[in-house]
Write an enzyme that holds these catalytic residues in place. Sequence first.
Site, PDB file in Angstrom:
ATOM      1  N   LYS A 215      -9.626   2.563  -3.082  1.00 51.33           N
ATOM      2  CA  LYS A 215      -9.978   1.979  -1.787  1.00 51.33           C
ATOM      3  C   LYS A 215     -11.329   2.501  -1.322  1.00 51.33           C
ATOM      4  O   LYS A 215     -11.570   3.707  -1.268  1.00 51.33           O
ATOM      5  CB  LYS A 215      -8.883   2.325  -0.770  1.00 51.33           C
ATOM      6  CG  LYS A 215      -9.043   1.705   0.598  1.00 51.33           C
ATOM      7  CD  LYS A 215      -7.813   2.040   1.445  1.00 51.33           C
ATOM      8  CE  LYS A 215      -7.874   1.447   2.831  1.00 51.33           C
ATOM      9  NZ  LYS A 215      -6.631   1.738   3.600  1.00 51.33           N
TER      10      LYS A 215
ATOM     11  N   CYS B   4      -5.995  -2.955   1.953  1.00 55.51           N
ATOM     12  CA  CYS B   4      -5.803  -2.861   3.401  1.00 55.51           C
ATOM     13  C   CYS B   4      -7.120  -2.966   4.174  1.00 55.51           C
ATOM     14  O   CYS B   4      -7.707  -4.036   4.269  1.00 55.51           O
ATOM     15  CB  CYS B   4      -5.039  -1.587   3.736  1.00 55.51           C
ATOM     16  SG  CYS B   4      -4.306  -1.611   5.397  1.00 55.51           S
TER      17      CYS B   4
ATOM     18  N   GLU C  91       0.834  -1.202   0.000  1.00 59.00           N
ATOM     19  CA  GLU C  91       0.000   0.000   0.000  1.00 59.00           C
ATOM     20  C   GLU C  91       0.875   1.261   0.000  1.00 59.00           C
ATOM     21  O   GLU C  91       1.849   1.354   0.746  1.00 59.00           O
ATOM     22  CB  GLU C  91      -0.916  -0.007   1.220  1.00 59.00           C
ATOM     23  CG  GLU C  91      -1.909   1.138   1.254  1.00 59.00           C
ATOM     24  CD  GLU C  91      -2.803   1.101   2.485  1.00 59.00           C
ATOM     25  OE1 GLU C  91      -3.875   1.736   2.451  1.00 59.00           O
ATOM     26  OE2 GLU C  91      -2.444   0.438   3.478  1.00 59.00           O
TER      27      GLU C  91
END
Length: 280
Positions: free
Chosen positions: A118, A155, A44
């Site tokens: 994300k 994540c 990330e």
Amino acid sequence: MSRVIRAAVFQTAWTGDKESMIQVHEQAARDAAAQGAQVLCFQELFYGPYFCQVQDPAFYEYAEQIPEGPIVRRFQALAEELGLVLVLPMYEEEQPGVLYNTAAVIDADGSYLGKYRKTHIPQVQGFWEKFYFRPGNSGWPVFETAVGRIGVYICYDRHFPEGWRALGLAGAEIVFNPSATSRGLSGYLWQLEQPAAAVANEYFVGAINRVGVEEYGDNDFYGTSYFVDPEAQFVGEVASDKEPELVVRDLDMAKLREVRDRWQFYRDRAPGTYGPLTEL
């Protein structure tokens, strides 16, 4: 005849500056290609520190446009040179003040295939991401690459089952989950959630986490990157919890059909009953 994809993930520590961090990842791509890897995903926000440990607008400077920015262009050239599919988790500026935590996907011929933004953005101690990112609006795309159908979940997304399932329904064969996750907070989940998602959705998962303690906080990023198959079995060893490591593994796509024929989760879904879940 079985189709085998040689896939790679790369975990590393923050070097202290952007250019050297990019160079470390360029070398990792070369090393992966030398080992026969066909697809590689980085961690990330790969070219910087995990700056979300603090809330400082100075870090907005790490954002750039995708795909027009220099980092995507640089890695497009490298992907074409190496014949390697690349997943680049980056800080994206759509326009000034509109920023996302994004992964760009580049095919083995250097072409830009698209991006995933994300979706789920945390705002807890040491992970002040709402200061830096808007929630993603890309949905859950699956990218048709030279090696097969690739999905990305980033994540904190991994705590939410809906996106995992959306990627499976869209035909993902491998889903990469690039992360910056801390030993004290989520260590007990790291080797639970992604294997469970691989089983529930019957695909391979590549889980990537950075390593080390950075100067912007005391989060101890514990590495232990891995690949897991749709039977929740790790493919080879899990990576170090302290050291940079390139993980290269052979993923046998025949396993997907074998497991899906055994467990008919997609057949036995009951989507007509799930509507109230979206209203809570």
